[in-house]
Motif scaffolding. Structure first.
Motif, short mmCIF file in Angstrom:
data_model
loop_
_atom_site.label_atom_id
_atom_site.label_comp_id
_atom_site.label_asym_id
_atom_site.label_seq_id
_atom_site.Cartn_x
_atom_site.Cartn_y
_atom_site.Cartn_z
N GLU A 133 0.80 -1.22 0.00
CA GLU A 133 0.00 0.00 0.00
C GLU A 133 0.83 1.28 0.00
N ARG A 134 2.09 1.17 0.42
CA ARG A 134 2.96 2.34 0.53
C ARG A 134 4.30 2.07 -0.12
N PHE A 135 5.04 3.14 -0.35
CA PHE A 135 6.40 2.99 -0.84
C PHE A 135 7.29 4.06 -0.24
N VAL A 136 8.58 3.77 -0.19
CA VAL A 136 9.57 4.76 0.23
C VAL A 136 10.34 5.16 -1.02
N TYR A 137 10.85 6.39 -1.02
CA TYR A 137 11.53 6.89 -2.20
C TYR A 137 12.39 8.08 -1.82
N VAL A 138 13.22 8.51 -2.77
CA VAL A 138 14.10 9.65 -2.57
C VAL A 138 13.65 10.78 -3.50
N VAL A 139 13.66 12.01 -2.98
CA VAL A 139 13.37 13.20 -3.77
C VAL A 139 14.65 14.02 -3.87
N ASP A 140 14.86 14.64 -5.00
CA ASP A 140 16.04 15.49 -5.23
C ASP A 140 17.33 14.72 -5.02
N GLY A 147 19.84 12.65 -0.92
CA GLY A 147 18.53 13.27 -1.08
C GLY A 147 17.70 13.05 0.17
N ASP A 148 16.44 13.45 0.10
CA ASP A 148 15.53 13.29 1.22
C ASP A 148 14.64 12.08 0.99
N ILE A 149 14.45 11.27 2.02
CA ILE A 149 13.62 10.07 1.92
C ILE A 149 12.21 10.37 2.39
N TYR A 150 11.25 9.90 1.61
CA TYR A 150 9.82 10.07 1.91
C TYR A 150 9.14 8.72 1.91
N ILE A 151 7.97 8.69 2.52
CA ILE A 151 7.08 7.54 2.46
C ILE A 151 5.70 8.08 2.09
N GLN A 161 7.94 13.17 5.00
CA GLN A 161 9.39 13.23 4.87
C GLN A 161 10.01 12.54 6.07
N LEU A 162 10.88 11.57 5.81
CA LEU A 162 11.52 10.81 6.88
C LEU A 162 12.90 11.33 7.23
N THR A 163 13.63 11.86 6.24
CA THR A 163 14.96 12.38 6.49
C THR A 163 15.12 13.72 5.79
N SER A 164 16.10 14.49 6.23
CA SER A 164 16.36 15.79 5.61
C SER A 164 17.85 16.08 5.69
N GLY A 165 18.48 16.22 4.55
CA GLY A 165 19.88 16.59 4.51
C GLY A 165 20.82 15.55 5.06
N LYS A 166 20.43 14.31 5.05
CA LYS A 166 21.25 13.25 5.63
C LYS A 166 22.10 12.52 4.60
N LYS A 167 22.04 12.96 3.35
CA LYS A 167 22.77 12.29 2.28
C LYS A 167 22.28 10.86 2.10
N ASP A 168 20.98 10.65 2.27
CA ASP A 168 20.38 9.33 2.13
C ASP A 168 20.10 9.06 0.66
N MET A 169 20.23 7.79 0.26
CA MET A 169 20.09 7.49 -1.15
C MET A 169 19.28 6.25 -1.47
N PHE A 170 19.32 5.19 -0.69
CA PHE A 170 18.73 3.91 -1.09
C PHE A 170 17.81 3.36 0.00
N PRO A 171 16.60 3.90 0.12
CA PRO A 171 15.69 3.39 1.15
C PRO A 171 15.18 2.00 0.81
N ARG A 172 15.02 1.15 1.81
CA ARG A 172 14.48 -0.20 1.62
C ARG A 172 13.60 -0.54 2.81
#
Length: 175
Positions: A133-140, A147-151, A161-172
């Motif tokens: 029903e949901r997905f996680v992804y990166v914006v910008d 980038g920033d991770i969202y769900i 928004q789950l993270t901000s400015g953390k240099k996150d790239m590959f949510p799983r």
């Protein structure tokens, strides 16, 4: 079995190898001649879906796990190559979710009908949740800065928004 990407000869190309969980019986199952990456098993563990460069776009491919299986690009209902990266599979194994690299959308390919659904924009590195029903992804996403991770829901509504400015790239998702 486990799946991974490796090529000791050249960092610009990657092949997909399958190896038994005990580390025995390594065998190459995919070599599109480009960079093969992001492998994911089908629900029945008999097919590996992955992204590979080359041709008209970075495309989604499939290959069987049996020795001697031939890799082939996935085609949509109109017979066109499915352009995309970062595949993940729906919990029921019926849809392959991915980032459509030509239009920047989070998309789903129905593996039976080959119809494509367009789900939302600006969703790089998408990964479908175990609830379907949901997905996680990166914006910008900037591969050097992250980038920033969202769900959000599959249609992109109610993003959090789950993270901000953390240099996150590959949510799983964790099972």
């Amino acid at each position: 079995s486990t799946v991974g990407s490796t090529d000791p000869d050249d960092v610009s190309t990657l092949d997909i190898w399958l190896i038994d969980a005990d580390g025995q019986n390594p065998r190459k199952v995919a070599d599109s001649g480009g960079q093969d990456e992001d492998p994911v098993f089908s629900a029945d563990s008999q097919t590996i879906y992955y992204a590979a460069g080359g041709g008209e776009c970075y495309a989604l491919w499939e290959v069987g796990v049996e020795e001697g299986s031939k890799a082939k690009p996935l085609l949509d209902a109109g017979g066109k190559i499915v352009c995309g990266e970062d595949p993940s599979l729906s919990p029921d194994g019926r849809e392959l979710y991915y980032w459509g690299n030509q239009n920047g959308q989070f998309q789903a390919l129905n593996l039976s009908t080959k119809e494509i659904s367009f789900l939302s924009y600006d969703a790089m590195e998408p990964w479908i949740g175990s609830d379907g029903e949901r997905f996680v992804y990166v914006v910008d996403l900037d591969f050097k800065a992250g980038g920033d991770i969202y769900i959000s829901s599959l249609n992109g509504e109610n993003p959090v928004q789950l993270t901000s400015g953390k240099k996150d790239m590959f949510p799983r998702w964790a099972p």
